[in-house]
Design a protein around this motif. Structure first.
Motif, PDB file in Angstrom:
ATOM      1  N   LYS A  35      76.778  50.411  84.247  1.00 59.06           N
ATOM      2  CA  LYS A  35      77.022  48.876  84.199  1.00 59.06           C
ATOM      3  C   LYS A  35      77.360  48.435  82.946  1.00 59.06           C
ATOM      4  CE  LYS A  35      75.541  48.981  88.462  1.00 59.06           C
ATOM      5  NZ  LYS A  35      76.498  48.680  89.666  1.00 59.06           N
ATOM      6  N   ASN A  43      78.148  44.538  89.527  1.00 58.51           N
ATOM      7  CA  ASN A  43      78.943  45.312  90.098  1.00 58.51           C
ATOM      8  C   ASN A  43      80.025  45.747  89.054  1.00 58.51           C
ATOM      9  OD1 ASN A  43      77.734  45.480  92.519  1.00 58.51           O
ATOM     10  ND2 ASN A  43      79.054  43.666  93.367  1.00 58.51           N
ATOM     11  N   THR A  45      81.493  47.752  85.999  1.00 55.82           N
ATOM     12  CA  THR A  45      81.100  48.896  85.356  1.00 55.82           C
ATOM     13  C   THR A  45      82.184  49.122  83.894  1.00 55.82           C
ATOM     14  OG1 THR A  45      82.695  50.324  86.558  1.00 55.82           O
ATOM     15  CG2 THR A  45      80.432  50.028  87.390  1.00 55.82           C
TER      16      THR A  45
END
Length: 143
Positions: A35, A43, A45
């Motif tokens: 993350k 969401n 990354t």
């Protein structure tokens, strides 16, 4: 010629953030494990961010080809690299800032214009962040 510079600036402004967004999304979905900033945007990354830079490279090639063969402008590769790096950093920061604002106001999406992809602001946050950077770069180094 001013018209050629305008076309070059528009290509840079639209294609770099779009390339970064598209590649970051697909890389993050396919390979994302770590993350990036989970408290702001759960969401996103690190892998997606790296994929965004691949998208910037692809967009840089597209801009160079468009300039040379379609729109009659020639931005030197060094300028494309510099603008790509700047947009590759500033675009995702704009996206994160917009996500932080949405979190602060407990809003999931900034609209429904694009269905599951959210509203116009969800699509334009990178462009809005890159606009002053691209304009400043063109004013300082190209014009």
């Amino acid at each position: 010629d001013d018209f050629a510079l305008s076309r070059a600036a528009l290509c840079v402004l639209f294609l770099f953030p779009m390339g970064a967004d598209v590649f970051a999304y697909f890389t993050g979905v396919l390979l994302g494990r770590h993350k990036l900033c989970p408290h702001i945007s759960p969401n996103k990354t690190v892998e997606g961010a790296a994929g965004g830079f691949i998208g910037v490279a692809v967009a840089g090639i597209a801009i160079w080809l468009l300039g040379r063969y379609v729109f009659d402008f020639a931005l030197p590769v060094a300028h494309l690299i510099a603008l790509g790096v700047l947009c590759g950093i500033v675009g995702p920061l704009g996206d994160l800032c917009e996500s932080a604002l949405k979190r602060a106001f407990s809003v999931k999406d900034s609209g429904k214009l694009f269905g599951a992809h959210g509203g116009a602001l969800d699509r334009a946050d990178s462009w809005m962040a890159c606009t002053p950077v691209v304009l400043g770069y063109f004013l300082l180094f190209i014009i």
